[in-house]
Write a protein that holds these residues in place. Structure first.
Motif, PDB file in Angstrom:
ATOM      1  N   LEU A  28       0.827  -1.202   0.000  1.00  0.00           N
ATOM      2  CA  LEU A  28       0.000   0.000   0.000  1.00  0.00           C
ATOM      3  C   LEU A  28       0.859   1.249   0.000  1.00  0.00           C
ATOM      4  N   LEU A  29       0.257   2.346  -0.415  1.00  0.00           N
ATOM      5  CA  LEU A  29       0.924   3.644  -0.388  1.00  0.00           C
ATOM      6  C   LEU A  29       0.378   4.422   0.804  1.00  0.00           C
ATOM      7  N   VAL A  30       1.268   4.850   1.690  1.00  0.00           N
ATOM      8  CA  VAL A  30       0.883   5.609   2.873  1.00  0.00           C
ATOM      9  C   VAL A  30       1.485   7.001   2.734  1.00  0.00           C
ATOM     10  N   PRO A  31       0.627   8.025   2.600  1.00  0.00           N
ATOM     11  CA  PRO A  31       1.142   9.388   2.411  1.00  0.00           C
ATOM     12  C   PRO A  31       1.878   9.907   3.637  1.00  0.00           C
ATOM     13  N   ILE A  32       2.946  10.641   3.361  1.00  0.00           N
ATOM     14  CA  ILE A  32       3.724  11.303   4.402  1.00  0.00           C
ATOM     15  C   ILE A  32       3.467  12.799   4.262  1.00  0.00           C
ATOM     16  N   ARG A  33       2.874  13.383   5.301  1.00  0.00           N
ATOM     17  CA  ARG A  33       2.554  14.810   5.296  1.00  0.00           C
ATOM     18  C   ARG A  33       2.862  15.387   6.663  1.00  0.00           C
ATOM     19  N   TYR A  34       3.269  16.635   6.671  1.00  0.00           N
ATOM     20  CA  TYR A  34       3.473  17.365   7.924  1.00  0.00           C
ATOM     21  C   TYR A  34       4.397  16.612   8.889  1.00  0.00           C
ATOM     22  N   ARG A  46      -8.634   7.468  15.460  1.00  0.00           N
ATOM     23  CA  ARG A  46      -7.686   7.974  14.470  1.00  0.00           C
ATOM     24  C   ARG A  46      -7.642   6.965  13.327  1.00  0.00           C
ATOM     25  N   TRP A  47      -7.522   7.467  12.120  1.00  0.00           N
ATOM     26  CA  TRP A  47      -7.470   6.623  10.930  1.00  0.00           C
ATOM     27  C   TRP A  47      -6.205   6.936  10.151  1.00  0.00           C
ATOM     28  N   ILE A  48      -5.422   5.915   9.847  1.00  0.00           N
ATOM     29  CA  ILE A  48      -4.268   6.053   8.962  1.00  0.00           C
ATOM     30  C   ILE A  48      -4.788   5.907   7.539  1.00  0.00           C
ATOM     31  N   TYR A  49      -4.426   6.855   6.678  1.00  0.00           N
ATOM     32  CA  TYR A  49      -4.827   6.780   5.284  1.00  0.00           C
ATOM     33  C   TYR A  49      -3.850   5.893   4.516  1.00  0.00           C
ATOM     34  N   ALA A  50      -4.391   4.967   3.729  1.00  0.00           N
ATOM     35  CA  ALA A  50      -3.582   4.090   2.885  1.00  0.00           C
ATOM     36  C   ALA A  50      -4.279   3.956   1.535  1.00  0.00           C
ATOM     37  N   PHE A  51      -3.483   3.801   0.499  1.00  0.00           N
ATOM     38  CA  PHE A  51      -4.036   3.761  -0.854  1.00  0.00           C
ATOM     39  C   PHE A  51      -3.459   2.592  -1.627  1.00  0.00           C
ATOM     40  N   GLN A  74       5.829   2.913   0.761  1.00  0.00           N
ATOM     41  CA  GLN A  74       5.162   1.664   0.429  1.00  0.00           C
ATOM     42  C   GLN A  74       5.285   0.739   1.637  1.00  0.00           C
ATOM     43  N   VAL A  75       4.149   0.226   2.090  1.00  0.00           N
ATOM     44  CA  VAL A  75       4.100  -0.596   3.294  1.00  0.00           C
ATOM     45  C   VAL A  75       3.118  -1.742   3.056  1.00  0.00           C
ATOM     46  N   TYR A  76       3.493  -2.933   3.497  1.00  0.00           N
ATOM     47  CA  TYR A  76       2.563  -4.054   3.416  1.00  0.00           C
ATOM     48  C   TYR A  76       1.454  -3.866   4.447  1.00  0.00           C
ATOM     49  N   GLY A  77       0.249  -4.288   4.086  1.00  0.00           N
ATOM     50  CA  GLY A  77      -0.896  -4.189   4.982  1.00  0.00           C
ATOM     51  C   GLY A  77      -0.647  -4.871   6.321  1.00  0.00           C
ATOM     52  N   ALA A  78       0.032  -6.001   6.312  1.00  0.00           N
ATOM     53  CA  ALA A  78       0.319  -6.713   7.559  1.00  0.00           C
ATOM     54  C   ALA A  78       1.147  -5.848   8.503  1.00  0.00           C
ATOM     55  N   ARG A  79       2.101  -5.126   7.970  1.00  0.00           N
ATOM     56  CA  ARG A  79       2.922  -4.253   8.826  1.00  0.00           C
ATOM     57  C   ARG A  79       2.090  -3.109   9.404  1.00  0.00           C
ATOM     58  N   LEU A  80       1.209  -2.536   8.593  1.00  0.00           N
ATOM     59  CA  LEU A  80       0.333  -1.481   9.098  1.00  0.00           C
ATOM     60  C   LEU A  80      -0.512  -2.002  10.265  1.00  0.00           C
ATOM     61  N   LEU A  81      -1.105  -3.169  10.078  1.00  0.00           N
ATOM     62  CA  LEU A  81      -1.978  -3.728  11.106  1.00  0.00           C
ATOM     63  C   LEU A  81      -1.215  -4.175  12.348  1.00  0.00           C
TER      64      LEU A  81
END
Length: 128
Positions: A28-34, A46-51, A74-81
Motif C-alpha cells: 500500500l501507499l501511505v502518504p507522508i505529510r506534515y 484515528r485513521w491512517i490513510y492508505a491507498f 510503500q508498506v505491506y498491509g500486515a505491517r500497518l496492522l
C-alpha cells in the motif's frame, strides 16, 4: 459495506476474512505529510490513510486542494496492522482508498487488529 449482499453470516465472515488476507499481503501507499504518516480523526478514532495505487492517492490529494504530488511510503498491509497501529498510542484503524468508490475501513476491533490495540477489548480485571 463488506457484508452487503450475503445470504448468511458464514458467507459474510468468509468474505471479510478473504478481504483481510488480501489486504495483509498487499503493498500500500501511505502518504507522508506534515512530518509523519497522514491520519485523520473521526468518531473518537484515528485513521491512517492508505491507498492501493497512485491514482487513488492523487485523487485524494487533489480533493483536499493540496495538489497531486505527495511523498509516500510503500508498506505491506500486515505491517500497518501488526506494527504501525500499536505505535500510534490511541485507538486507530486504517482508511483505504478514501474518496474513491472502492474505499473501505478496517476498524480497530478484534479479528482485524492485534487484540492489544483493539477498542473492543475489555479492560484488565473486568468481565462481562
Amino acid at each position: 459495506m463488506l457484508t452487503e449482499g450475503f445470504a448468511d453470516l458464514d458467507a459474510a465472515r468468509e468474505h471479510v476474512s478473504a478481504t483481510l488476507g488480501e489486504f495483509r499481503r498487499s503493498l500500500l501507499l501511505v502518504p507522508i505529510r506534515y512530518g509523519g504518516v497522514l491520519t485523520g480523526d473521526q468518531g473518537g478514532l484515528r485513521w491512517i490513510y492508505a491507498f492501493t495505487g497512485t491514482d487513488t492517492l492523487t485523487a485524494f490529494a487533489r480533493g483536499r486542494g493540496e495538489g497531486g504530488e505527495w511523498e509516500f511510503r510503500q508498506v505491506y498491509g500486515a505491517r500497518l496492522l501488526d506494527e504501525t497501529l500499536a505505535e500510534v498510542g490511541v485507538p486507530c484503524g486504517i482508511a483505504v482508498d478514501v474518496g474513491s468508490e472502492e474505499a473501505f475501513l478496517l476498524p480497530p476491533v478484534k479479528g482485524i487488529v492485534p487484540d492489544e490495540v483493539a477498542v473492543d477489548e475489555e479492560p484488565e480485571g473486568e468481565t462481562a
